[in-house]
Design a protein around this motif. Structure first.
Motif, mmCIF file in Angstrom:
data_model
loop_
_atom_site.group_PDB
_atom_site.id
_atom_site.type_symbol
_atom_site.label_atom_id
_atom_site.label_comp_id
_atom_site.label_asym_id
_atom_site.label_seq_id
_atom_site.Cartn_x
_atom_site.Cartn_y
_atom_site.Cartn_z
ATOM 1 N N VAL A 78 0.698 -1.341 -0.025
ATOM 2 C CA VAL A 78 0.058 -0.099 0.072
ATOM 3 C C VAL A 78 0.840 1.422 0.184
ATOM 4 O O VAL A 78 0.394 2.380 -0.603
ATOM 5 C CB VAL A 78 -0.847 0.043 1.103
ATOM 6 N N SER A 79 1.945 1.108 0.565
ATOM 7 C CA SER A 79 3.022 2.250 0.844
ATOM 8 C C SER A 79 4.337 2.066 0.580
ATOM 9 O O SER A 79 4.698 0.905 0.777
ATOM 10 C CB SER A 79 2.673 3.033 2.012
ATOM 11 N N VAL A 80 5.323 3.141 0.332
ATOM 12 C CA VAL A 80 6.604 2.847 0.291
ATOM 13 C C VAL A 80 7.029 4.155 1.149
ATOM 14 O O VAL A 80 6.511 5.013 1.521
ATOM 15 C CB VAL A 80 7.366 3.040 -1.188
ATOM 16 N N HIS A 81 8.319 3.909 1.602
ATOM 17 C CA HIS A 81 9.069 4.706 2.650
ATOM 18 C C HIS A 81 10.577 5.235 1.952
ATOM 19 O O HIS A 81 11.200 4.262 1.837
ATOM 20 C CB HIS A 81 9.069 4.189 4.253
ATOM 21 N N PRO A 82 10.900 6.202 1.643
ATOM 22 C CA PRO A 82 12.160 6.527 1.145
ATOM 23 C C PRO A 82 13.198 6.567 2.338
ATOM 24 O O PRO A 82 12.905 7.079 3.311
ATOM 25 C CB PRO A 82 12.058 7.939 0.698
ATOM 26 N N PHE A 83 14.367 6.079 2.019
ATOM 27 C CA PHE A 83 15.498 5.913 2.999
ATOM 28 C C PHE A 83 16.146 7.499 3.183
ATOM 29 O O PHE A 83 16.880 7.783 3.834
ATOM 30 C CB PHE A 83 16.656 5.043 2.695
ATOM 31 N N THR A 84 15.943 8.311 2.149
ATOM 32 C CA THR A 84 16.464 9.893 2.183
ATOM 33 C C THR A 84 15.479 10.585 3.026
ATOM 34 O O THR A 84 15.472 11.828 3.103
ATOM 35 C CB THR A 84 16.275 10.107 0.881
ATOM 36 N N SER A 85 14.391 10.118 3.776
ATOM 37 C CA SER A 85 13.830 10.977 4.601
ATOM 38 C C SER A 85 14.355 11.485 5.366
ATOM 39 O O SER A 85 14.253 12.831 5.805
ATOM 40 C CB SER A 85 12.590 10.109 5.352
ATOM 41 N N PHE A 86 15.685 11.319 6.063
ATOM 42 C CA PHE A 86 16.336 12.273 7.000
ATOM 43 C C PHE A 86 16.798 13.443 6.353
ATOM 44 O O PHE A 86 17.260 14.473 6.893
ATOM 45 C CB PHE A 86 17.600 11.198 7.441
ATOM 46 N N ALA A 87 17.096 13.425 4.990
ATOM 47 C CA ALA A 87 17.372 14.658 4.325
ATOM 48 C C ALA A 87 16.315 15.314 3.492
ATOM 49 O O ALA A 87 16.821 16.431 3.000
ATOM 50 C CB ALA A 87 18.617 14.133 3.373
ATOM 51 N N GLU A 88 15.292 15.092 3.793
ATOM 52 C CA GLU A 88 14.284 15.893 2.991
ATOM 53 C C GLU A 88 14.125 17.222 3.524
ATOM 54 O O GLU A 88 13.563 18.302 2.293
ATOM 55 C CB GLU A 88 12.841 15.281 3.219
ATOM 56 N N GLY A 89 14.264 17.552 4.448
ATOM 57 C CA GLY A 89 14.450 19.098 5.035
ATOM 58 C C GLY A 89 15.515 19.755 4.224
ATOM 59 O O GLY A 89 15.226 20.866 3.496
#
Length: 258
Positions: free
Chosen positions: A60-71
């Motif tokens: 249903v969903s995916v989660h990026p490993f680059t979430s730490f850098a989205e800011g």
């Protein structure tokens, strides 16, 4: 009721092994947490597709490993990096679409380094728009120490974006940020499209469902009341459980609560 499991529960096991383990445990709904660029295409993505098909898993969903850098990528004053970031996230959207996923979970910007809410909303809207072009909904999560950790800031973004704001509600993140999940639901209920569940109590703030004190029946009633029809994804860390049986028991517990 749709209950599922995030492959993040098994980190640092490889993503393809984690999806295999999810299917073997009997879960037929999953969130895939990508952990490297090589997983967004080529033989690894093909392996994920094959595993999904073999077990009949609805990703249903995916989660990026680059979430730490989205800011840093999307929510700073450097415009060129935003354009590059959109092209980067197009790869996540394309991989998500190949797996049949409909949602990408976004952490967003850090709370301590906020740009003005209006600019934040404009950047988020660009990412949401690109996601829609690829058939994917970008759902901003309420992550502790990030901008949307609070009900107030999340509501401010929702007010600016209206129907273009989508939210992932995460229970453990509410606990860690000192926020009431029911306040998120009552304030932002129509924007919630995805839910991460975990339990909490004297044994910790991120436990398998049924091993803490959280009132899941009240959670389900509240979300039913705002028309939520999406999945409830168990998302823990590997240090939060000792045996796979706890995950299976957690899924059964949620279904009984409903």
């Amino acid at each position: 009721m749709i209950t599922g499991l995030s492959t993040a529960c098994f980190y640092p096991m490889t993503t393809e092994e984690s999806l295999e383990r999810t299917g073997a445990l009997g879960f037929r709904t999953a969130e895939i947490f990508f952990n490297s660029f090589s997983e967004l295409g080529g033989p690894i993505l093909k392996k994920l597709e094959e595993t999904r098909a073999r077990y009949g898993i609805d990703v249903v969903s995916v989660h990026p490993f680059t979430s730490f850098a989205e800011g840093y990528i999307f929510f700073s004053e450097y415009e060129r990096r935003v354009e590059d970031g959109l092209e980067l996230y197009r790869h996540y959207f394309d991989a998500a679409a190949r797996l049949g996923a409909r949602i990408l979970v976004l952490h967003g910007g850090k709370a301590a380094k906020n740009i003005p809410a209006e600019l934040y909303a404009e950047r988020l809207h660009r990412l949401v728009r690109l996601g829609h072009e690829c058939g994917i909904t970008v759902a901003h999560e309420n992550v502790v120490h990030f901008s949307c950790e609070s009900v107030a800031y999340t509501k401010a973004l929702a007010d600016l974006l209206g129907d273009n704001f989508y939210m992932t509600l995460d229970i453990k993140q509410c606990v860690r940020a000192g926020q009431d999940p029911f306040a998120f639901i009552s304030t932002l209920g129509r924007h919630i499209v995805h839910v991460h569940v975990s339990d909490h109590g004297v044994k910790g703030d991120c436990l398998p469902p049924g091993e803490g004190d959280f009132d899941f029946r009240a959670l389900f009633r509240a979300l039913d009341g705002v028309g939520y029809t999406g999945a409830y994804i168990i998302e823990l860390y590997s240090c939060n459980f000792r045996a796979d049986a706890q995950l299976t028991a957690g899924g059964n517990f949620l279904r009984k609560c409903k």
